[in-house]
Design a protein around this motif. Structure first.
Motif, mmCIF file in Angstrom:
data_model
loop_
_atom_site.group_PDB
_atom_site.id
_atom_site.type_symbol
_atom_site.label_atom_id
_atom_site.label_comp_id
_atom_site.label_asym_id
_atom_site.label_seq_id
_atom_site.Cartn_x
_atom_site.Cartn_y
_atom_site.Cartn_z
ATOM 1 N N ILE A 36 -75.917 49.711 -80.600
ATOM 2 C CA ILE A 36 -75.969 50.551 -81.885
ATOM 3 C C ILE A 36 -77.708 51.694 -82.150
ATOM 4 O O ILE A 36 -77.345 52.271 -82.513
ATOM 5 N N LEU A 40 -76.339 55.417 -82.527
ATOM 6 C CA LEU A 40 -76.936 55.815 -84.228
ATOM 7 C C LEU A 40 -78.155 55.559 -84.092
ATOM 8 O O LEU A 40 -78.606 57.019 -85.623
ATOM 9 N N ASN A 44 -80.515 48.313 -86.381
ATOM 10 C CA ASN A 44 -80.495 47.556 -87.315
ATOM 11 C C ASN A 44 -80.249 46.269 -87.504
ATOM 12 O O ASN A 44 -80.375 45.410 -86.719
ATOM 13 N N GLU A 88 -70.947 50.796 -92.597
ATOM 14 C CA GLU A 88 -71.885 52.547 -92.149
ATOM 15 C C GLU A 88 -70.800 53.500 -92.827
ATOM 16 O O GLU A 88 -71.968 54.049 -92.817
ATOM 17 N N THR A 107 -81.281 48.490 -93.930
ATOM 18 C CA THR A 107 -80.407 47.513 -92.584
ATOM 19 C C THR A 107 -81.619 46.422 -93.320
ATOM 20 O O THR A 107 -80.670 45.463 -93.620
ATOM 21 N N THR A 199 -69.082 55.184 -86.086
ATOM 22 C CA THR A 199 -68.233 54.206 -87.327
ATOM 23 C C THR A 199 -67.668 53.118 -86.661
ATOM 24 O O THR A 199 -67.903 51.915 -86.789
ATOM 25 N N TYR A 202 -70.635 50.940 -84.183
ATOM 26 C CA TYR A 202 -71.914 49.976 -85.130
ATOM 27 C C TYR A 202 -70.811 49.296 -85.469
ATOM 28 O O TYR A 202 -70.969 47.486 -85.300
#
Lengths: 295, 399
Positions: A36, A40, A44, A88, A107, A199, A202
């Protein structure tokens, strides 16, 4: 009988094996985090809550619908992964152009909310979840009694970690992923739907957390805080391994499990901090982490 | 000052004679864990219990206005101290009740003494609260490490568990429980082979359990509580430790822990508590009321202790005609206690509440007739055997 470092070798082997088992959880969780973060650029913090959700979904499937462990092992990560996809799309995707800190705060807040909701509903003491009959009992290895289920945890975790590593490093899909990490604009120009890729990634990372949660359900107490207790350690693992490094997170996950296991024998009081001490040392010597590339 | 006392006395007389002429305002603070490992055994349930006590005491009709506030101390002594100070200094709290986690309880006990208020502890275990760290402002209601050690520890030694190894939570409570149980084991001619101190709270206990197994002791004493005990018991069964002949002594196991473990894993466990909902008609009736107000969950002994403690405190406030800490505590110790949950008892000079303790065995899944039907009574331990004798505690203000 000869002794190694003051304890009998049998006990030492036993502790090494136990460390490996705990390391399985660290590896699975840090792998999801690393993926992640790699794609991204989001730290997280909901990961622990998603791990907990995996265990709870497994429990709900069994308790409300009578669906057994093996099905839950597949179904729970999918269900939790879908919630991840929704989170997400609805929330995290709005933060990509902002500083890391915003993603971290979002998060983290989500994790608190999710844990609070589960706590209100199910209390804190946890819920019972039995080991599946196929894996109950254990093997006498001579130096220790290895419960079948723990053996299964190591195998399942290794298989999933290696498969994930293979997909990311050796397949076309993985190549897209890695390319999108490097330069999303250019990859988009080649006609690849980068936002969807993000997406799905995630969702997959969250699914890994949930998978670890289902694995944990029969051996740890299924309670709303089970992820919060673990996730801080896992973050340290990711930092030691090198943020975003796939192989690094797997190797350090297992490795630190073993180090922690040994600390429990030689200096049990220190077992809660040993990973953080290592983290501090690694950061001093190699700020990018053991497997990380310097930015 | 004299005049004040005169007025108070007059008020007390007025109250005792049944006519509510004056009003007394009492503010009670329920301070416990509302989000961590002890939240189920104390938490909101303790607040529910405190409210029930106010209701059953019929405070309003007696001219006593009771307000209840609550807060989460997160099992941290520093957080507990800050809240206690703020409550006493700024919010006008007269009495703090519950406070699980021994380290937090000891901190609150100190502050209560400094501020000259009243502290009725139900949730914490350390016997130091009425021993080396006793305070004239503290009443310790429900249980303590001495009673646990003598109940469960004594029973295990009697059943042939001569050698022990401890798994100890590494803070005040675990240390006190290990110390008190060691004394019981050694007094009975047993031997402690070793102990391992684990971080609090922990998740994986298999490593510590394996060390306990390697010691070859008859008994593995679990000097921990809540989620730690749940995980220890779960993992001991997983690693075949209990099946191989070593027995587990859960030195502090609550009803909610058994609920979380499930009878399949918890069956056969011997434990000591001072309250169980299914003891008699009165406890059953009260517990059903409690469950109705608390999502169907049965009360733990900690929540029962909060109820009984608040009830007795209010009786003392009525008798003393005010909330002056010295007078109220004096009344609490002077009047015999009487409530539906712990029956008749008394509070000793050092603040120790005296009542029966019970040794229970956890039922098998076949024996259990439904949810929350978990314990069978093995023995009733009378107060003179359950509690540490006054002179052994080393409380400085007791001659």
């Amino acid at each position: 009988m000869f002794e190694l470092l003051g304890i009998p070798p049998q006990a030492l082997f036993g502790q090494l094996l136990l460390g490996l088992i705990n390391g399985s959880f660290y590896a699975l969780l840090s792998l999801g985090l690393a993926i992640i973060f790699g794609l991204l650029n989001i730290i997280n913090f909901t990961h622990g809550a998603q791990y907990m959700m995996g265990a709870f979904v497994a429990w709900m499937l069994l308790d409300y619908l009578g669906i057994n462990y093996w099905v839950a092992l597949v179904l729970a990560p999918v269900v939790v992964g879908i919630t991840g996809v929704i989170i997400e799309r609805l929330l995290i995707s709005r933060l990509y152009h902002l500083d890391h800190l915003y993603g971290l705060l979002l998060t983290f807040g989500l994790a608190l909310i999710i844990q609070g909701l589960f706590r209100n509903q199910y209390g804190i003491s946890g819920l019972p979840y039995q080991i599946p009959p196929l894996l109950s009992g254990g093997q006498n290895l001579g130096f220790m009694f290895l419960p079948n289920y723990r053996g299964w945890v190591v195998v399942a975790s290794l298989v999933v970690c290696l498969a994930t590593w293979f997909v990311i490093e050796k397949t076309r899909l993985g190549a897209y992923l890695r390319a999108a990490t490097e330069n999303p604009v250019l990859v988009g120009a080649f006609g690849i739907n980068v936002p969807r890729l993000i997406t799905v990634t995630y969702g997959f990372g969250v699914g890994l957390a949930a998978f670890a949660g289902v694995l944990a359900a029969p051996i740890y107490s299924v309670n709303p805080n089970m992820g919060a207790d673990l996730i801080i350690v896992v973050f340290a693992v990711v930092v030691i391994g090198g943020m975003g490094s796939i192989l690094g997170s797997i190797v350090t996950g297992f490795g630190l499990g073993i180090v922690e296991g040994l600390t429990r024998v030689f200096y049990p009081e220190g077992s809660a901090v040993v990973i953080f001490v290592i983290m501090a040392i690694v950061l001093l010597v190699k700020p990018a982490g053991l497997f990380g590339r310097a930015a | 000052m004299r005049l004040g006392k005169f007025v108070l006395a007059a008020m007390a007389t007025a109250l005792l004679s049944g006519t509510a002429l004056a009003e007394t305002n009492v503010k009670i603070g329920v301070l416990n864990d509302r989000s961590g490992v002890y939240a189920d055994l104390s938490g909101e349930g303790s607040v529910v219990a405190a409210r029930m006590a106010v209701e059953d005491f019929d405070a309003e009709a007696k001219g006593i206005n009771v307000e209840i506030v609550s807060a989460d101390h997160q099992n941290k002594p520093d957080v507990a101290s800050t809240i206690a100070r703020q409550w006493y200094d700024q919010d006008g709290v007269d009495m703090i009740v519950d406070v699980p986690t021994s380290s937090a309880a000891l901190a609150v006990s100190d502050i209560t003494r400094e501020k000259n208020k009243v502290f009725v502890n139900s949730g914490a275990a350390t016997s130091d609260l009425t021993g080396s760290k006793c305070s004239p402002n503290t009443v310790h209601w429900t249980y303590d490490t001495y009673a646990l050690a003598h109940g469960t520890g004594g029973a295990m030694v009697e059943a042939g568990g001569k050698t022990w190894f401890f798994l100890t939570a590494d803070y005040a409570f675990g240390h006190a429980l290990e110390r008190d149980t060691t004394a019981v084991v050694e007094a009975a001619g047993g031997e402690v082979l070793g102990s391992v101190r684990h971080p609090f709270p922990g998740t994986d206990f298999s490593s510590f359990l394996l060390q306990a197994q390697a010691s070859g002791s008859d008994v593995i004493g679990l000097a921990n509580a809540g989620g730690d005990t749940i995980n220890s018991i779960k993992q001991a069964s997983e690693f075949g430790i209990t099946q191989a002949g070593q027995s587990l002594a859960g030195l502090l196991v609550f009803l909610t822990d058994v609920h979380a473990l499930g009878l399949q894993t918890a069956q056969g466990l011997v434990l000591t508590e001072s309250f169980y909902w299914d003891l008699n008609d009165e406890t059953r009736a009260w517990s059903e009321r409690f469950a109705e107000a608390h999502d169907g969950d049965m009360p733990t002994m900690v929540q029962a202790g909060v109820y009984a403690g608040v009830l007795h405190y209010l009786k003392a406030v009525e008798a003393a005609g005010g909330t002056d800490a010295e007078q109220v505590v004096a009344k609490m110790k002077e009047m015999p206690t009487d409530d539906p949950l712990f029956g008749q008892g008394s509070i000793r000079e050092d603040g120790r509440k005296l009542h029966d303790m019970y040794l229970f065995r956890v039922k098998t899944p076949e024996q259990s007739e439904g949810p929350w039907d978990y314990y069978e009574l093995v023995a009733t331990i009378p107060p003179e055997k359950a509690w540490r004798p006054l002179e052994e505690g080393g409380c400085e203000f007791v001659k």
